[in-house]
Design a protein around this motif. Structure first.
Motif, PDB file in Angstrom:
ATOM      1  N   GLY A 234       0.788  -1.212   0.000  1.00  0.00           N
ATOM      2  CA  GLY A 234       0.000   0.000   0.000  1.00  0.00           C
ATOM      3  C   GLY A 234       0.831   1.278   0.000  1.00  0.00           C
ATOM      4  O   GLY A 234       0.458   2.263   0.646  1.00  0.00           O
ATOM      5  N   LEU A 235       1.926   1.294  -0.739  1.00  0.00           N
ATOM      6  CA  LEU A 235       2.815   2.455  -0.781  1.00  0.00           C
ATOM      7  C   LEU A 235       2.474   3.309  -2.004  1.00  0.00           C
ATOM      8  O   LEU A 235       2.425   2.804  -3.129  1.00  0.00           O
ATOM      9  CB  LEU A 235       4.279   2.008  -0.850  1.00  0.00           C
ATOM     10  N   LYS A 236       2.260   4.596  -1.779  1.00  0.00           N
ATOM     11  CA  LYS A 236       1.934   5.499  -2.877  1.00  0.00           C
ATOM     12  C   LYS A 236       3.174   6.127  -3.497  1.00  0.00           C
ATOM     13  O   LYS A 236       3.219   6.354  -4.710  1.00  0.00           O
ATOM     14  CB  LYS A 236       0.984   6.590  -2.390  1.00  0.00           C
ATOM     15  N   SER A 237       4.176   6.429  -2.666  1.00  0.00           N
ATOM     16  CA  SER A 237       5.416   7.028  -3.162  1.00  0.00           C
ATOM     17  C   SER A 237       6.562   6.578  -2.279  1.00  0.00           C
ATOM     18  O   SER A 237       6.403   6.426  -1.060  1.00  0.00           O
ATOM     19  CB  SER A 237       5.323   8.557  -3.160  1.00  0.00           C
ATOM     20  N   VAL A 238       7.731   6.355  -2.884  1.00  0.00           N
ATOM     21  CA  VAL A 238       8.875   5.824  -2.140  1.00  0.00           C
ATOM     22  C   VAL A 238      10.116   6.641  -2.479  1.00  0.00           C
ATOM     23  O   VAL A 238      10.155   7.397  -3.459  1.00  0.00           O
ATOM     24  CB  VAL A 238       9.118   4.337  -2.463  1.00  0.00           C
ATOM     25  N   ILE A 239      11.155   6.447  -1.656  1.00  0.00           N
ATOM     26  CA  ILE A 239      12.493   6.970  -1.921  1.00  0.00           C
ATOM     27  C   ILE A 239      13.351   5.789  -2.356  1.00  0.00           C
ATOM     28  O   ILE A 239      13.447   4.790  -1.640  1.00  0.00           O
ATOM     29  CB  ILE A 239      13.085   7.635  -0.666  1.00  0.00           C
ATOM     30  N   GLY A 240      13.933   5.872  -3.519  1.00  0.00           N
ATOM     31  CA  GLY A 240      14.739   4.775  -4.039  1.00  0.00           C
ATOM     32  C   GLY A 240      16.183   4.855  -3.562  1.00  0.00           C
ATOM     33  O   GLY A 240      16.783   5.936  -3.541  1.00  0.00           O
TER      34      GLY A 240
END
Length: 482
Positions: A234-240
């Motif tokens: 349920g992740l909408k935005s992440v840091i790669g």
């Protein structure tokens, strides 16, 4: 004897004798006694009682070599051992050194260290830096995808902002990120983030050999698997956060799904397809891994891939640890499949198009999110990182070199003045940045996140701790911004 603090003192005079020698009279050897007659009588009595035999005569001869001494006026007899020359042998146990009254007084007045009575029973680190601790701290999950299940390890509170990591060739999430994320600075940083460690198919610890009919995903398909990971949790935005091959995968995912990635931290990222030399070496490595297992040639190439030239001149323990991992902890067949996918990668198709160019759609050909592009000065991928930076949009990219002349805090203003920055950060005297320079990388990553507005208050408190710890360091940094 009477004892004072620190030693012994002489007894007072006894019976009016000023020198106090009367107390020793009962234990001194009388001079007037004649031990010879007594010895002869004793020998005669023993001989008559046991009717000495040849064996007994030897004992009597040895007894003749021992001089009798009368103690207490003849009340008792004992023998002193003597050598062939007649000198008395010293058979007493060594005793502690004696001190005069003056020395004892001086020793008694010396201050006593209060730490002498303290016993160290155990030592416990505030932030354990053991590599195995990341395995215990992570929640291990299997996420189904269209190309089979992949392994994901979750570290931290899932309600916090998400960081997605991806490892390099020959490694997995534990061997690639355990040391860095267990670094004390990063442990404090992770109180505000949740890290999702993604492992490529078949690369996790103890992974079984993939079936012969299994079609390994391409680099684009590996990037597409991240959509299943984000959907599953349920992740909408992440840091790669990627290294080597993992950085290429995250860059592909960010390019195809810019709305899913808020920022990128890429180490030794390659944006082009493989050259002839890389393709040839890696093709032989993949063939040897499938047919002969982990050969010395494959190990040497992997060491060069991670440490650059002359790895034996680096940290000996670190080099040996990775050699042992490549020899014993890697499934050769599965690694061959990943290497084959990596050398057959296609170009990222990024282009730095100057603003205002007619017919050019900059947003469609380059990365839109902020990027921090990191490499080590001894890494074999320095030129690749520079090429990658040259293909980013100039409105959100800049080039920065870090060497040994200025302090790292000079880069602070770059992160604060704006969020749209792509950076090339070159850290000196290392190739494997995560392991050889974790403090510098942690500080750069902290400033990068702070510039993006993540947990500003907490990161500033962490910055003060880092500042105190790095004042004693002699490592300096030279900043060049283009």
């Amino acid at each position: 004897m009477p004892q004072v603090e620190g030693g012994y003192v002489s007894l007072p005079a006894m019976n009016g004798n000023g020198n106090g020698s009367a107390i020793y009279q009962s234990t001194t050897e009388p001079q007037a006694a004649s031990p010879t007659s007594v010895f002869e009588s004793v020998k005669r009595a023993i001989g008559q009682a046991i009717k000495s035999s040849p064996g007994d005569s030897d004992e009597l001869v040895r007894m003749e070599q021992r001089q009798p001494v009368i103690v207490g006026g003849g009340a008792s007899i004992y023998f002193r051992d003597r050598d062939k020359t007649g000198k008395t042998l010293n058979t007493k146990m060594p005793s502690a050194p004696t001190h005069t009254a003056e020395e004892a007084h001086l020793l008694g007045t010396m201050p006593v260290d209060p730490m002498d009575d303290i016993e160290l029973r155990s030592v416990q680190l505030q932030f354990p830096n053991a590599r195995g601790s990341i395995l215990e701290a992570c929640d291990q999950r299997r996420v189904p995808t269209d190309k089979g299940d992949i392994h994901v390890a979750i570290q931290g509170d899932t309600s916090k902002p998400a960081i997605v990591t991806y490892h390099d060739l020959g490694l997995n999430y534990a061997t690639s990120f355990a040391g860095f994320f267990n670094f004390p600075v990063m442990r404090g940083l992770l109180e505000n983030f949740c890290v999702y460690h993604v492992t490529a198919p078949g690369q996790e610890e103890g992974a079984p050999t993939l079936p012969e009919d299994y079609v390994y995903p391409t680099m684009d398909e590996l990037a597409a698997q991240l959509l299943f990971v984000l959907s599953h949790f349920g992740l909408k935005s992440v840091i790669g956060f990627g290294v080597g091959a993992g950085a290429n995968i995250l860059a592909r995912f960010a390019h195809g799904h810019p709305d899913k990635v808020g920022a990128l931290c890429l180490i030794n990222c390659v944006s082009t397809q493989s050259g002839w030399i890389e393709w040839g070496y890696q093709s032989f490595n993949a063939r040897f891994l499938r047919t002969k297992g982990m050969t010395q040639g494959v190990i040497d190439y992997l060491m060069w891939h991670h440490f650059g030239r002359n790895p034996e001149e680096r940290n000996h323990d670190l080099v040996q640890m990775y050699k042992q991992h490549f020899e014993r902890g890697v499934n050769p067949t599965n690694l061959a499949m990943l290497i084959n996918a990596y050398i057959h990668r296609n170009d990222l198709h990024l282009a730095r198009t100057p603003p205002g160019t007619p017919g050019a759609e900059t947003a469609a050909t380059t990365l839109k999110m902020p990027v921090i592009n990191i490499t080590g000065s001894l890494s074999p991928h320095v030129d690749d990182t520079v090429t990658f930076n040259g293909r980013l949009d100039p409105t959100n990219s800049s080039w920065m070199k870090v060497s040994t002349h200025t302090n790292l805090y000079n880069i602070l203003y770059i992160y604060i003045i704006g969020a749209n920055f792509g950076l090339v950060l070159q850290i000196s005297d290392c190739a494997m940045v995560l392991e050889e320079q974790p403090a510098k990388l942690a500080e750069a990553f902290r400033l990068f996140l702070q510039g993006e507005g993540y947990a500003v208050g907490t990161l500033q408190k962490l910055a003060r701790k880092i500042s105190t710890a790095s004042r004693s360091s002699s490592t300096q940094i030279e900043l060049c911004v283009q």
